[in-house]
Motif scaffolding. Structure first.
Motif, PDB file in Angstrom:
ATOM      1  N   TYR A 202       0.813  -1.213   0.000  1.00 64.49           N
ATOM      2  CA  TYR A 202       0.000   0.000   0.000  1.00 64.49           C
ATOM      3  C   TYR A 202       0.850   1.269   0.000  1.00 64.49           C
ATOM      4  N   HIS A 203       0.254   2.324  -0.535  1.00 58.36           N
ATOM      5  CA  HIS A 203       0.954   3.597  -0.651  1.00 58.36           C
ATOM      6  C   HIS A 203       0.695   4.439   0.605  1.00 58.36           C
ATOM      7  N   GLY A 204       0.966   3.827   1.740  1.00 59.93           N
ATOM      8  CA  GLY A 204       0.785   4.506   3.007  1.00 59.93           C
ATOM      9  C   GLY A 204      -0.627   4.398   3.550  1.00 59.93           C
ATOM     10  N   TRP A 205      -0.872   5.137   4.649  1.00 61.00           N
ATOM     11  CA  TRP A 205      -2.184   5.122   5.292  1.00 61.00           C
ATOM     12  C   TRP A 205      -3.186   5.993   4.558  1.00 61.00           C
ATOM     13  N   GLN A 206      -2.831   7.235   4.295  1.00 63.42           N
ATOM     14  CA  GLN A 206      -3.816   8.244   3.901  1.00 63.42           C
ATOM     15  C   GLN A 206      -4.293   8.083   2.456  1.00 63.42           C
ATOM     16  N   THR A 207      -5.609   8.225   2.270  1.00 63.08           N
ATOM     17  CA  THR A 207      -6.224   8.119   0.955  1.00 63.08           C
ATOM     18  C   THR A 207      -5.565   9.076  -0.032  1.00 63.08           C
ATOM     19  N   GLN A 208      -5.268   8.565  -1.221  1.00 54.23           N
ATOM     20  CA  GLN A 208      -4.665   9.352  -2.285  1.00 54.23           C
ATOM     21  C   GLN A 208      -5.405   9.079  -3.590  1.00 54.23           C
ATOM     22  N   PRO A 209      -5.395  10.039  -4.520  1.00 61.23           N
ATOM     23  CA  PRO A 209      -6.211   9.894  -5.731  1.00 61.23           C
ATOM     24  C   PRO A 209      -5.764   8.792  -6.686  1.00 61.23           C
ATOM     25  N   ASN A 210      -4.458   8.496  -6.735  1.00 65.03           N
ATOM     26  CA  ASN A 210      -3.964   7.564  -7.754  1.00 65.03           C
ATOM     27  C   ASN A 210      -3.178   6.389  -7.180  1.00 65.03           C
ATOM     28  N   ALA A 211      -3.488   5.999  -5.952  1.00 62.82           N
ATOM     29  CA  ALA A 211      -2.770   4.890  -5.325  1.00 62.82           C
ATOM     30  C   ALA A 211      -3.667   4.221  -4.294  1.00 62.82           C
ATOM     31  N   ILE A 212      -3.448   2.927  -4.078  1.00 62.36           N
ATOM     32  CA  ILE A 212      -4.232   2.183  -3.092  1.00 62.36           C
ATOM     33  C   ILE A 212      -3.616   2.379  -1.714  1.00 62.36           C
ATOM     34  N   THR A 213      -4.450   2.774  -0.752  1.00 63.08           N
ATOM     35  CA  THR A 213      -3.973   3.021   0.600  1.00 63.08           C
ATOM     36  C   THR A 213      -4.808   2.246   1.621  1.00 63.08           C
TER      37      THR A 213
END
Length: 241
Positions: free
Chosen positions: A8-19
């Motif tokens: 995962y691309h870290g904890w926080q929701t991001q527009p173009n990555a699964i978190t």
């Protein structure tokens, strides 16, 4: 909750990555049949893990008993790498991030190639002087401004932190570094680790380590170590004992 951050691309929701937050919010929204937006106790970077992570959320028109017994249903919709552990009621103004009084991270190092530690620990092939690394780690407790270990251009009002513990412990085949503070800056632990490893490799001495802290200059400190060895392991709140 707890999670393996490898995928995962870290904890926080991001527009173009699964978190992690995105998947948790989706699972909880389905279970409670209403939009759920969580707010986490911090933002872990891509590839960083957590064994003790808190998030708060509001839910409406649902019996409290159903909420408190929702763990099994939520976990059934989460991937294996993410696990909800407990849901508890807190006061209406409770804030998972701002109410935390202490946080602790651990960083794992191993010295020999091990397929079972891939994405779980950082492989270091050079010998390290652990005693001197611990002497340098103890120096951290004497300072509060850690600008030299902070990621540049962050939206923080202060780079001051109170570190209460920083120590390396030897374990079979490697080391674990534990650090606790009232707060941490972006990328702070990984930058500290990179600089302490430079001490362990005898690339810099204790005087140089102190000079780096006092410089308040990120370019003076060591490189950030890989995310794979970093774990958020403890969050403390005044109302949770």
């Amino acid at each position: 909750m707890a999670y393996d951050g490898s995928l995962y691309h870290g904890w926080q929701t991001q527009p173009n990555a699964i978190t992690v937050q995105e998947l948790l919010d989706k699972a909880m929204s389905v279970f409670f049949r209403q939009p759920i937006e969580t707010l986490g106790c911090g933002r872990t970077d891509a590839g960083v893990h957590a064994t003790d992570f808190y998030a708060h959320f509001d839910v409406e028109d649902v019996e409290e008993l159903k909420v408190l017994n929702a763990i099994a249903g939520i976990n059934a919709m989460l991937p294996y790498q993410i696990a909800a552990k407990k849901i508890m009621p807190v006061h209406p103004d409770a804030h998972a991030r701002f109410d935390a009084t202490a946080r602790a991270y651990q960083y794992y190092i191993h010295f020999a190639k091990d397929p079972f530690k891939v994405n779980r620990s950082w492989l270091v092939k050079d010998p390290l002087d652990v005693e001197t690394m611990n002497e340098a780690a103890a120096v951290l407790l004497n300072y509060t401004d850690f600008s030299c270990f902070s990621k540049s251009n962050t939206q923080t009002f202060t780079n001051n932190c109170k570190i209460t513990k920083a120590v390396f412990e030897e374990q079979e085949g490697g080391l674990v570094f534990t650090i606790q503070a009232d707060r941490f800056l972006r990328n702070m632990v990984r930058a500290i680790m990179g600089t302490l490893v430079s001490v362990g490799k005898k690339e810099i001495n204790l005087a140089a380590f102190k000079a780096i802290i006092e410089s308040k200059n990120r370019s003076k400190a060591g490189q950030s170590v890989p995310a794979c060895g970093l774990y958020l392991v403890k969050i403390e709140y005044p109302y949770l004992r």
